[in-house]
Design a protein around this motif. Structure first.
Motif, PDB file in Angstrom:
ATOM      1  N   ALA A 111     -43.899 -44.515  -0.900  1.00 12.06           N
ATOM      2  CA  ALA A 111     -44.880 -43.375  -2.401  1.00 12.06           C
ATOM      3  C   ALA A 111     -46.152 -44.167  -2.319  1.00 12.06           C
ATOM      4  CB  ALA A 111     -43.757 -43.479  -3.610  1.00 12.06           C
ATOM      5  N   THR A 112     -47.264 -43.553  -2.598  1.00  9.37           N
ATOM      6  CA  THR A 112     -48.581 -44.266  -3.037  1.00  9.37           C
ATOM      7  C   THR A 112     -48.716 -44.563  -3.755  1.00  9.37           C
ATOM      8  OG1 THR A 112     -49.314 -41.739  -3.921  1.00  9.37           O
ATOM      9  CG2 THR A 112     -49.533 -42.751  -1.368  1.00  9.37           C
ATOM     10  N   GLU A 113     -49.675 -45.809  -4.620  1.00 12.42           N
ATOM     11  CA  GLU A 113     -49.712 -46.098  -5.836  1.00 12.42           C
ATOM     12  C   GLU A 113     -50.101 -44.785  -7.565  1.00 12.42           C
ATOM     13  OE1 GLU A 113     -52.435 -49.209  -8.629  1.00 12.42           O
ATOM     14  OE2 GLU A 113     -53.237 -48.663  -6.221  1.00 12.42           O
ATOM     15  N   ALA A 114     -50.601 -43.858  -6.714  1.00 13.55           N
ATOM     16  CA  ALA A 114     -50.988 -42.697  -7.446  1.00 13.55           C
ATOM     17  C   ALA A 114     -49.857 -41.942  -7.237  1.00 13.55           C
ATOM     18  CB  ALA A 114     -52.213 -41.660  -6.288  1.00 13.55           C
ATOM     19  N   GLN A 115     -49.001 -41.918  -6.624  1.00 12.49           N
ATOM     20  CA  GLN A 115     -47.838 -41.151  -6.756  1.00 12.49           C
ATOM     21  C   GLN A 115     -46.690 -42.060  -7.722  1.00 12.49           C
ATOM     22  OE1 GLN A 115     -46.445 -40.821  -2.432  1.00 12.49           O
ATOM     23  NE2 GLN A 115     -46.819 -38.401  -2.252  1.00 12.49           N
ATOM     24  N   ILE A 116     -46.498 -42.901  -7.563  1.00 12.80           N
ATOM     25  CA  ILE A 116     -45.733 -43.777  -9.149  1.00 12.80           C
ATOM     26  C   ILE A 116     -46.221 -43.516 -10.084  1.00 12.80           C
ATOM     27  CG2 ILE A 116     -44.657 -46.209  -8.992  1.00 12.80           C
ATOM     28  CD1 ILE A 116     -45.164 -47.071  -6.046  1.00 12.80           C
ATOM     29  N   ARG A 117     -47.537 -44.283 -10.127  1.00 13.21           N
ATOM     30  CA  ARG A 117     -48.174 -43.820 -11.329  1.00 13.21           C
ATOM     31  C   ARG A 117     -48.075 -42.545 -12.090  1.00 13.21           C
ATOM     32  NH1 ARG A 117     -54.132 -43.632 -10.370  1.00 13.21           N
ATOM     33  NH2 ARG A 117     -53.510 -41.195 -10.152  1.00 13.21           N
ATOM     34  N   ASP A 118     -48.083 -41.494 -11.374  1.00  9.86           N
ATOM     35  CA  ASP A 118     -48.182 -39.962 -12.034  1.00  9.86           C
ATOM     36  C   ASP A 118     -46.828 -39.737 -12.727  1.00  9.86           C
ATOM     37  OD1 ASP A 118     -51.459 -39.724 -11.517  1.00  9.86           O
ATOM     38  OD2 ASP A 118     -50.472 -38.326  -9.347  1.00  9.86           O
ATOM     39  N   ALA A 119     -45.767 -40.096 -11.739  1.00 12.07           N
ATOM     40  CA  ALA A 119     -44.263 -40.467 -12.701  1.00 12.07           C
ATOM     41  C   ALA A 119     -44.321 -40.819 -13.432  1.00 12.07           C
ATOM     42  CB  ALA A 119     -43.214 -40.173 -10.604  1.00 12.07           C
ATOM     43  N   ALA A 120     -44.190 -41.934 -13.401  1.00 10.91           N
ATOM     44  CA  ALA A 120     -44.061 -42.996 -14.369  1.00 10.91           C
ATOM     45  C   ALA A 120     -44.922 -42.152 -15.627  1.00 10.91           C
ATOM     46  CB  ALA A 120     -44.391 -44.249 -14.029  1.00 10.91           C
ATOM     47  N   GLN A 121     -45.937 -42.054 -15.594  1.00  8.36           N
ATOM     48  CA  GLN A 121     -47.167 -41.903 -16.669  1.00  8.36           C
ATOM     49  C   GLN A 121     -46.174 -40.173 -17.275  1.00  8.36           C
ATOM     50  OE1 GLN A 121     -51.057 -40.991 -16.167  1.00  8.36           O
ATOM     51  NE2 GLN A 121     -51.509 -43.315 -15.369  1.00  8.36           N
ATOM     52  N   ALA A 122     -45.347 -39.263 -16.651  1.00 10.38           N
ATOM     53  CA  ALA A 122     -45.120 -38.009 -16.630  1.00 10.38           C
ATOM     54  C   ALA A 122     -43.993 -38.906 -18.234  1.00 10.38           C
ATOM     55  CB  ALA A 122     -44.476 -37.125 -15.671  1.00 10.38           C
ATOM     56  N   TRP A 123     -42.807 -39.470 -17.147  1.00 12.50           N
ATOM     57  CA  TRP A 123     -41.830 -39.956 -18.066  1.00 12.50           C
ATOM     58  C   TRP A 123     -42.109 -40.176 -19.771  1.00 12.50           C
ATOM     59  CZ3 TRP A 123     -40.517 -44.358 -20.265  1.00 12.50           C
ATOM     60  CH2 TRP A 123     -38.911 -45.096 -21.243  1.00 12.50           C
ATOM     61  N   LEU A 124     -43.040 -41.365 -18.903  1.00 11.84           N
ATOM     62  CA  LEU A 124     -43.833 -42.400 -20.659  1.00 11.84           C
ATOM     63  C   LEU A 124     -44.087 -41.325 -21.421  1.00 11.84           C
ATOM     64  CD1 LEU A 124     -46.142 -45.098 -18.437  1.00 11.84           C
ATOM     65  CD2 LEU A 124     -43.910 -45.493 -20.507  1.00 11.84           C
ATOM     66  N   MET A 125     -44.765 -40.515 -21.349  1.00 11.47           N
ATOM     67  CA  MET A 125     -45.624 -39.339 -21.929  1.00 11.47           C
ATOM     68  C   MET A 125     -44.672 -38.095 -23.086  1.00 11.47           C
ATOM     69  SD  MET A 125     -49.212 -37.786 -19.158  1.00 11.47           S
ATOM     70  CE  MET A 125     -49.817 -37.298 -21.425  1.00 11.47           C
ATOM     71  N   ARG A 126     -43.619 -37.653 -21.621  1.00 10.88           N
ATOM     72  CA  ARG A 126     -42.234 -37.425 -22.417  1.00 10.88           C
ATOM     73  C   ARG A 126     -41.466 -38.039 -23.610  1.00 10.88           C
ATOM     74  NH1 ARG A 126     -41.611 -36.448 -17.522  1.00 10.88           N
ATOM     75  NH2 ARG A 126     -39.269 -37.551 -17.297  1.00 10.88           N
ATOM     76  N   ARG A 127     -41.436 -39.961 -23.465  1.00  8.97           N
ATOM     77  CA  ARG A 127     -41.278 -40.935 -24.251  1.00  8.97           C
ATOM     78  C   ARG A 127     -41.783 -40.628 -25.513  1.00  8.97           C
ATOM     79  NH1 ARG A 127     -36.916 -42.482 -26.821  1.00  8.97           N
ATOM     80  NH2 ARG A 127     -36.805 -45.019 -27.163  1.00  8.97           N
ATOM     81  N   ALA A 128     -43.308 -40.777 -25.095  1.00  7.89           N
ATOM     82  CA  ALA A 128     -43.827 -40.738 -26.308  1.00  7.89           C
ATOM     83  C   ALA A 128     -43.592 -39.125 -27.338  1.00  7.89           C
ATOM     84  CB  ALA A 128     -45.721 -40.791 -25.891  1.00  7.89           C
TER      85      ALA A 128
END
Length: 298
Positions: A180-197
């Motif tokens: 997976a590309t850096e952008a794909q990893i960032r987007d997936a991680a941020q999606a979880w981080l925003m739900r957690r937030a």
């Protein structure tokens, strides 16, 4: 608006004998004197859009100079460096005189900006398998796991696994292939981080609102670059989702700050009295919040 020697004595052995005096070098062997400016290089500051430069207290400052519709000369220091805005009729000599007069302030701000950028660079996350960061003050490590590719509704799956061993990081397992590309990893991680937030912020709003005697109507996540939160008279609370990278003490301060605005939409003494009613150490938390850095690429 809311603005949120060691000196050790050997009593037994006595002092060490003095070394023999050094023999002076013959004049022919003495190295040539080096100018001080070559020994200590002055600091340099260069704005990426610099069109003028000046020497301030042995420091070379290249700055962005702009003419504008204004009555006075304006000085501002940001992440890029110094910007000077002057009325169209102001002579350059007058601008430079002001810069010399304010040299201490300018250099202090430039140094602070450079240190801030260094802090942000250290906080940067390399979005890759094994990357680490903090969530609510706790270390977390990313793990790519293709076997968790999709959740029950077809969305990319992310699973958070708290640490079972004190001192070791928790794991955020992402359903992504190892290529997976850096952008794909960032987007997936941020999606979880925003739900957690959103979940954490909601819980903290519900915790503090009754203590402050206020009611909030809705929570919206913000991605503002310079603001942690805001509140409107209709009870809407906006909180920057990147607060999730900070400690819970910082999150709680911002939550209490914004909820208190539902009592007083200003920063009057009455407003701060409301904040202090549930958070007596708000001044210390506010100062600490000014020093934190969240990942600039998140």
């Amino acid at each position: 608006m809311q603005r949120f020697l060691q000196l050790a004595l050997d009593f037994l052995g006595g002092p060490d004998p003095l070394p023999p005096p050094a023999r002076p070098l013959p004049a022919a062997d003495a190295p040539p004197a080096v100018p001080m400016d070559e020994v200590f290089q002055p600091a340099t500051w260069h704005h990426p859009r610099a069109n003028r430069q000046i020497r301030l207290r042995q420091c070379q400052v290249a700055y962005e100079f702009k003419r504008a519709k204004r009555r006075t000369i304006g000085l501002s220091v940001g992440p890029d460096g110094l910007t000077v805005s002057a009325p169209r009729w102001t002579p350059v000599a007058e601008v430079e005189a002001l810069l010399h007069d304010r040299a201490g302030w300018v250099l202090e701000k430039l140094q602070a900006a450079r240190e801030r950028r260094s802090t942000l660079d250290q906080a940067r996350i390399g979005w890759a398998d094994g990357a680490g960061f903090e969530v609510l003050g706790q270390p977390v490590r990313l793990l790519l796991d293709p076997t968790h590719a999709y959740g029950s509704r077809g969305s990319r799956h992310a699973q958070f696994e708290p640490s079972a061993v004190p001192g070791e990081p928790a794991v955020l397992r992402l359903g992504l292939p190892h290529q997976a590309t850096e952008a794909q990893i960032r987007d997936a991680a941020q999606a979880w981080l925003m739900r957690r937030a959103e979940a954490v912020f909601t819980e903290r709003l519900q915790h503090f609102a009754p203590q402050l005697g206020v009611q909030w109507s809705r929570l919206r996540l913000s991605s503002a670059g310079t603001r942690w939160g805001s509140a409107t008279a209709d009870g809407t609370i906006r909180l920057n989702w990147r607060l999730i990278f900070l400690s819970m003490e910082m999150v709680d301060y911002v939550v209490v700050h914004e909820l208190s605005h539902l009592r007083h939409m200003d920063h009057s003494p009455r407003f701060w009295d409301v904040v202090a009613s549930v958070m007596p150490d708000h001044r210390e938390r506010r100062q600490a919040l000014r020093q934190v850095a969240v990942p600039p690429d998140a």
